[in-house]
Design an enzyme around this catalytic site. Structure first.
Site, PDB file in Angstrom:
ATOM      1  N   GLU A 134       0.842  -1.207   0.000  1.00 27.42           N
ATOM      2  CA  GLU A 134       0.000   0.000   0.000  1.00 27.42           C
ATOM      3  C   GLU A 134       0.870   1.248   0.000  1.00 27.42           C
ATOM      4  OE1 GLU A 134      -3.603   1.696   2.891  1.00 27.42           O
ATOM      5  OE2 GLU A 134      -2.923  -0.393   3.002  1.00 27.42           O
ATOM      6  N   GLU A 138      -3.481  10.234   3.211  1.00 27.64           N
ATOM      7  CA  GLU A 138      -4.692  10.205   4.036  1.00 27.64           C
ATOM      8  C   GLU A 138      -4.802  11.505   4.829  1.00 27.64           C
ATOM      9  OE1 GLU A 138      -5.509   5.748   5.380  1.00 27.64           O
ATOM     10  OE2 GLU A 138      -3.476   6.376   5.883  1.00 27.64           O
TER      11      GLU A 138
END
Length: 265
Positions: A134, A138
């Site tokens: 990943e 965010e």
């Protein structure tokens, strides 16, 4: 993200490896360079998450009703509405194809509200019969002046880095980009380099899907803040682009264009 997501169904790079080597290192990458300005939500390109949540930490259910395009903008909304096992509904989309080394870019305005997470990231994992890899942008609603950058490699994270978002991520559109190479990841905000990762142990190797999501939590308060719902809110995406290693950049203002110009000067 801090937890594995179950149930989940431009630029010639500086010091670039040969393309054949890059392909061999990322078996399964089947996505090519593209740009989407979201005049429509093309379900041939995007899978819209619908009807489940990612676990007890998530206080909303993914719903296709929370993903739509309005005047050339993708809107993922979070609202109080009974959906499945949850009292809130939220939105997520993911590419159907997987992408490898290259430049990933999105122009985004994030949502308001403590306890919410507005995310632009790439991911692959056990649902795709691959290790959990990943790469993240965010914005946590508890502090929209910052964006959290992170990588997971075979389900190991702990690589968080907070970068400033001038003016606030929820106050207007900002450009987020990362350049993923075999031996380096570079993160950019509004065209400025804000973080670089060169430790091989912190750089994912597996081809990944591109995601946008907006979700909330009642339990991850130390990370995302105390959940405090006041009214519906939305993550807006004006544009997304991927430029594979060695390809021409996809739009004039692209980080990939700028880096290619620097490389050839």
């Amino acid at each position: 993200m801090k937890l594995d997501r179950n149930c989940r169904l431009c630029l010639a790079l500086v010091a670039m490896l040969p393309l054949a080597g890059a392909a061999a290192a990322q078996e399964g990458a089947n996505g090519s360079s593209f740009m989407d300005d979201f005049d429509t939500l093309d379900t041939r390109v995007w899978y819209v998450s619908d009807g489940w949540n990612n676990g007890a930490h998530q206080n909303c259910t993914w719903s296709k009703k929370q993903a739509k395009t309005v005047n050339g903008i993708l809107e993922l909304t979070f609202e109080e509405r009974k959906e499945g096992e949850r009292n809130f509904a939220c939105g997520e989309i993911q590419t159907r194809k997987r992408f490898g080394y290259g430049t990933y870019e999105a122009r985004i305005k994030t949502a308001d509200g403590s306890g919410l997470n507005s995310a632009f990231f790439t991911y692959i994992g056990p649902a795709d019969k691959k290790p959990h890899d990943e790469i993240d942008f965010e914005v946590l609603g508890k502090n929209t002046a910052k964006v959290q950058l992170n990588q997971y490699v075979s389900a190991t994270g702990g690589n968080e880095f907070l970068a400033d978002v001038p003016g606030g991520a929820n106050q207007g559109f900002n450009d987020y980009a990362f350049v993923w190479e075999k031996n380096r990841i570079r993160y950019y905000i509004n065209g400025e380099l804000v973080h670089e990762v060169t430790d091989p142990a912190k750089i994912p190797k597996n081809a990944q899907k591109i995601f946008f999501s907006l979700w909330g939590t009642d339990t991850l308060t130390d990370w995302m803040g105390t959940f405090s719902y006041k009214e519906p809110t939305k993550l807006q995406v004006d544009r997304v682009a991927f430029t594979a290693a060695g390809d021409e950049c996809q739009f004039a203002e692209s980080v990939a264009c700028r880096l290619e110009l620097t490389r050839t000067e």
